[in-house]
Motif scaffolding. Structure first.
Motif, mmCIF file in Angstrom:
data_model
loop_
_atom_site.group_PDB
_atom_site.id
_atom_site.type_symbol
_atom_site.label_atom_id
_atom_site.label_comp_id
_atom_site.label_asym_id
_atom_site.label_seq_id
_atom_site.Cartn_x
_atom_site.Cartn_y
_atom_site.Cartn_z
ATOM 1 N N THR A 157 5.487 -5.981 -0.379
ATOM 2 C CA THR A 157 5.405 -7.077 -1.407
ATOM 3 C C THR A 157 4.466 -8.467 -0.983
ATOM 4 N N ALA A 158 4.933 -8.895 0.347
ATOM 5 C CA ALA A 158 4.193 -10.037 0.785
ATOM 6 C C ALA A 158 2.813 -9.613 1.005
ATOM 7 N N LEU A 159 2.513 -8.532 1.627
ATOM 8 C CA LEU A 159 0.939 -8.290 1.920
ATOM 9 C C LEU A 159 0.235 -8.077 0.751
ATOM 10 N N THR A 160 0.739 -7.313 -0.302
ATOM 11 C CA THR A 160 0.061 -7.297 -1.720
ATOM 12 C C THR A 160 -0.321 -8.711 -2.252
ATOM 13 N N ARG A 161 0.756 -9.532 -2.198
ATOM 14 C CA ARG A 161 0.710 -10.847 -2.603
ATOM 15 C C ARG A 161 -0.315 -11.574 -2.063
ATOM 16 N N ALA A 162 -0.597 -11.376 -0.722
ATOM 17 C CA ALA A 162 -1.638 -12.048 0.323
ATOM 18 C C ALA A 162 -2.821 -11.616 -0.331
ATOM 19 N N LEU A 163 -3.001 -10.329 -0.336
ATOM 20 C CA LEU A 163 -4.322 -9.409 -0.867
ATOM 21 C C LEU A 163 -4.910 -10.337 -2.037
ATOM 22 N N GLY A 169 -4.444 -16.705 0.240
ATOM 23 C CA GLY A 169 -4.628 -15.867 0.839
ATOM 24 C C GLY A 169 -5.846 -14.983 0.979
ATOM 25 N N LEU A 170 -5.997 -13.782 0.879
ATOM 26 C CA LEU A 170 -7.236 -13.026 1.208
ATOM 27 C C LEU A 170 -8.081 -12.613 -0.115
ATOM 28 N N GLY A 171 -7.641 -13.256 -1.168
ATOM 29 C CA GLY A 171 -8.050 -12.755 -2.447
ATOM 30 C C GLY A 171 -9.624 -12.919 -2.934
ATOM 31 N N THR A 172 -10.039 -13.651 -2.009
ATOM 32 C CA THR A 172 -11.645 -13.866 -2.336
ATOM 33 C C THR A 172 -12.563 -12.720 -1.250
ATOM 34 N N TYR A 173 -11.718 -11.782 -0.743
ATOM 35 C CA TYR A 173 -12.255 -10.823 -0.215
ATOM 36 C C TYR A 173 -12.316 -9.432 -0.916
ATOM 37 N N HIS A 174 -13.132 -8.442 -0.816
ATOM 38 C CA HIS A 174 -12.887 -7.395 -1.452
ATOM 39 C C HIS A 174 -12.416 -6.322 -0.594
ATOM 40 N N VAL A 175 -10.951 -6.373 -0.456
ATOM 41 C CA VAL A 175 -10.481 -5.686 0.298
ATOM 42 C C VAL A 175 -9.797 -4.343 -0.302
ATOM 43 N N ALA A 181 -2.360 2.571 5.684
ATOM 44 C CA ALA A 181 -2.308 1.161 6.489
ATOM 45 C C ALA A 181 -1.466 0.240 6.073
ATOM 46 N N LEU A 182 -1.008 0.451 4.649
ATOM 47 C CA LEU A 182 -0.017 -0.506 4.127
ATOM 48 C C LEU A 182 1.347 -0.220 4.643
ATOM 49 N N ALA A 183 1.430 1.120 4.739
ATOM 50 C CA ALA A 183 2.727 1.402 5.165
ATOM 51 C C ALA A 183 3.043 1.204 6.788
ATOM 52 N N HIS A 184 1.839 1.368 7.232
ATOM 53 C CA HIS A 184 1.837 1.002 8.978
ATOM 54 C C HIS A 184 2.174 -0.672 9.250
ATOM 55 N N PHE A 185 1.441 -1.374 8.446
ATOM 56 C CA PHE A 185 1.803 -2.598 8.600
ATOM 57 C C PHE A 185 3.106 -3.125 8.141
ATOM 58 N N SER A 186 3.622 -2.528 7.445
ATOM 59 C CA SER A 186 5.182 -2.588 6.694
ATOM 60 C C SER A 186 6.251 -2.225 7.864
ATOM 61 N N GLU A 187 5.741 -1.215 8.364
ATOM 62 C CA GLU A 187 6.900 -0.370 9.232
ATOM 63 C C GLU A 187 6.983 -0.826 10.601
ATOM 64 N N ALA A 188 5.613 -0.566 11.257
ATOM 65 C CA ALA A 188 5.432 -0.794 12.713
ATOM 66 C C ALA A 188 5.722 -2.052 13.029
ATOM 67 N N THR A 189 5.676 -3.227 12.291
ATOM 68 C CA THR A 189 6.160 -4.707 12.457
ATOM 69 C C THR A 189 7.776 -4.798 12.855
ATOM 70 N N ASN A 190 8.435 -3.968 12.469
ATOM 71 C CA ASN A 190 9.965 -4.121 12.689
ATOM 72 C C ASN A 190 10.791 -5.269 11.799
ATOM 73 N N GLY A 191 10.154 -5.208 10.446
ATOM 74 C CA GLY A 191 10.787 -6.390 9.905
ATOM 75 C C GLY A 191 10.206 -7.661 9.926
ATOM 76 N N ARG A 194 5.880 -12.279 9.761
ATOM 77 C CA ARG A 194 4.503 -13.098 10.411
ATOM 78 C C ARG A 194 3.507 -12.218 10.982
ATOM 79 N N SER A 195 4.205 -11.343 11.554
ATOM 80 C CA SER A 195 3.124 -10.119 12.595
ATOM 81 C C SER A 195 2.323 -9.177 11.526
ATOM 82 N N ALA A 196 2.961 -9.173 10.332
ATOM 83 C CA ALA A 196 2.085 -8.213 9.556
ATOM 84 C C ALA A 196 1.297 -8.790 8.771
ATOM 85 N N LEU A 197 1.419 -10.031 8.216
ATOM 86 C CA LEU A 197 0.454 -10.924 7.616
ATOM 87 C C LEU A 197 -0.572 -11.104 8.482
#
Length: 425
Positions: A157-163, A169-175, A181-191, A194-197
């Motif tokens: 939720t937080a990553l999507t909001r940042a995008l 956030g990163l809304g001015t980039y066309h990402v 990749a979203l799953a990896h960022f959200s799971e591999a950071t162990n909760g 800050r690290s995920a963002l």
């Protein structure tokens, strides 16, 4: 210089906080405090990157109070005095004090009257258990709230909001971020949000746009950007002791897979010393009389691990963990000595019987010391009933044998046979 994405995306009001709904959700305690504008000092504790600073920032934004951030370890008493002077002028200042467990006595003594007057509302942030690591004087003037690691869904939720955020956030980039990749960022950071963002921002800024100006972030890019293990913790931190506790409780509860999981976490933290010590404690505390050979084998495994060192030490340690998990359990030995110690602490001792007193000195016989002692090896079976406990504890029983293993079953039979004979004296 542009501030990191995690900093820019901090919530400005309590409704923007991701996760921690047990505290900031509608009707929950911090939500109610903000709504009623009845704030009190608090301590927020939990793992890094899960929203302690965000909650403090959001509380300040929702209440419109002045907000200041200091670190208990690195900022000085003079920095606290500046905040106190500002509070006298503005009326109320919310002070986020990071690493509050490192607050020394001088700074603490300065803060206490300002907390009591309400001019400074302290929000202490710490990764350490405040009931262990924060002074009673501070604890008594604050409410303590435990924060939980964010779920993968929270982080997504937080990553999507940042995008999508074009201002912070990163809304001015066309990402285009792949689901993998979203799953990896959200799971591999162990909760750790800050690290995920920050990993997401690095991936976006370090990826060359295609011919159409689009930035494609796939799983490979996410893995390369997030150069960290899915689990890590400071072996000197509070979370480490939680893992050690879970390790012992899993073995005691005979859950082999859970015990191996916590063993792996401790190995990953590199704390071989704690593993070895805890395993020997577990062997004698939780298995004990039910399987004494397993206790001896655990000591052997620990000795092997100590000589091998990591990573090879993991092998004998795993063998010991599996055996202890699957072994019958008994805490009767520990319970017996604790019962005896309780009598000693309560003054229940009594005089050593005269027959047992030292007789190896001139004059002992005249005092009657040791004269009636019967040497068991002079009797059939190397046993004869005689009184060993002091008179006031003559029939006291400390050992309550269990029958969870063949060894203690045999000990139980022998103990009860001897106890019956001794009780007849």
């Amino acid at each position: 210089m542009q501030k990191p994405l995690a900093y820019r995306m901090r919530p400005t009001n309590i409704a923007e906080i991701v996760g921690q709904q047990h505290l900031v959700g509608p009707g929950k305690i911090i939500y109610r405090m903000v709504q009623a504008k009845m704030l009190s000092s608090m301590i927020l504790y939990g793992p890094p990157g899960i929203g302690k600073t965000s909650i403090a920032s959001a509380i300040a934004g929702s209440t419109k109070y002045a907000f200041r951030m200091l670190n208990a370890a690195t900022n000085t008493k003079k920095d606290l005095q500046i905040v106190a002077e500002e509070a006298k002028i503005s009326g109320t200042v919310i002070l986020l004090l990071d690493e509050v467990h490192r607050l020394d006595k001088s700074k603490q003594d300065f803060l206490l009257p300002h907390l009591e007057s309400g001019r400074i509302i302290l929000i202490g942030a710490t990764t350490e258990n405040p009931y262990i690591n924060i002074s009673p004087a501070i604890r008594s003037r604050t409410q303590i709230f435990e924060l939980k690691p964010l779920t993968p869904a929270d982080i997504q939720t937080a990553l999507t909001r940042a995008l999508n955020d074009t201002k912070h956030g990163l809304g001015t980039y066309h990402v285009t971020l792949s689901s993998e990749a979203l799953a990896h960022f959200s799971e591999a950071t162990n909760g750790d949000l800050r690290s995920a963002l920050n990993a997401l921002e690095l991936a976006v800024l370090s990826t060359t746009p295609d011919a159409d100006g689009n930035i494609q972030i796939d799983l490979k890019a996410a893995e390369e950007t997030l150069q960290k293990k899915s689990f890590s913790h400071d072996k000197d931190g509070d979370a480490h002791y939680d893992v050690i506790s879970a390790f012992q409780k899993s073995i005691r509860g005979s859950d082999t897979d859970a015990a191996l999981h916590y063993l792996a976490r401790l190995i990953e933290a590199g704390d071989l010393t704690s593993i070895m010590r805890r395993l020997m404690v577990i062997a004698y505390e939780d298995i004990g009389m039910a399987n004494l050979p397993a206790c001896a084998r655990t000591v052997t495994a620990v000795q092997a691990a100590e000589r091998l060192g990591l990573p090879e030490a993991r092998i004998p340690l795993a063998d010991a963990v599996i055996e202890l998990c699957l072994s019958p359990k008994s805490n009767s030995g520990m319970a017996a000595v604790d019962a005896a110690l309780a009598d000693i602490h309560n003054g229940q001792m009594g005089e050593v019987p005269a027959s047992l007193k030292d007789a190896h000195y001139a004059g002992a016989k005249a005092l009657g010391h040791g004269t009636t002692y019967q040497y068991p090896h002079n009797f059939p079976g190397d046993f004869t009933p005689q009184q060993y406990l002091p008179n006031k504890l003559k029939h006291r029983q400390y050992y309550e044998p269990k029958t969870n293993g063949k060894y203690e079953q045999a000990f139980k039979q022998q103990y009860e046979k001897i106890k019956k004979l001794l009780d007849q004296i």
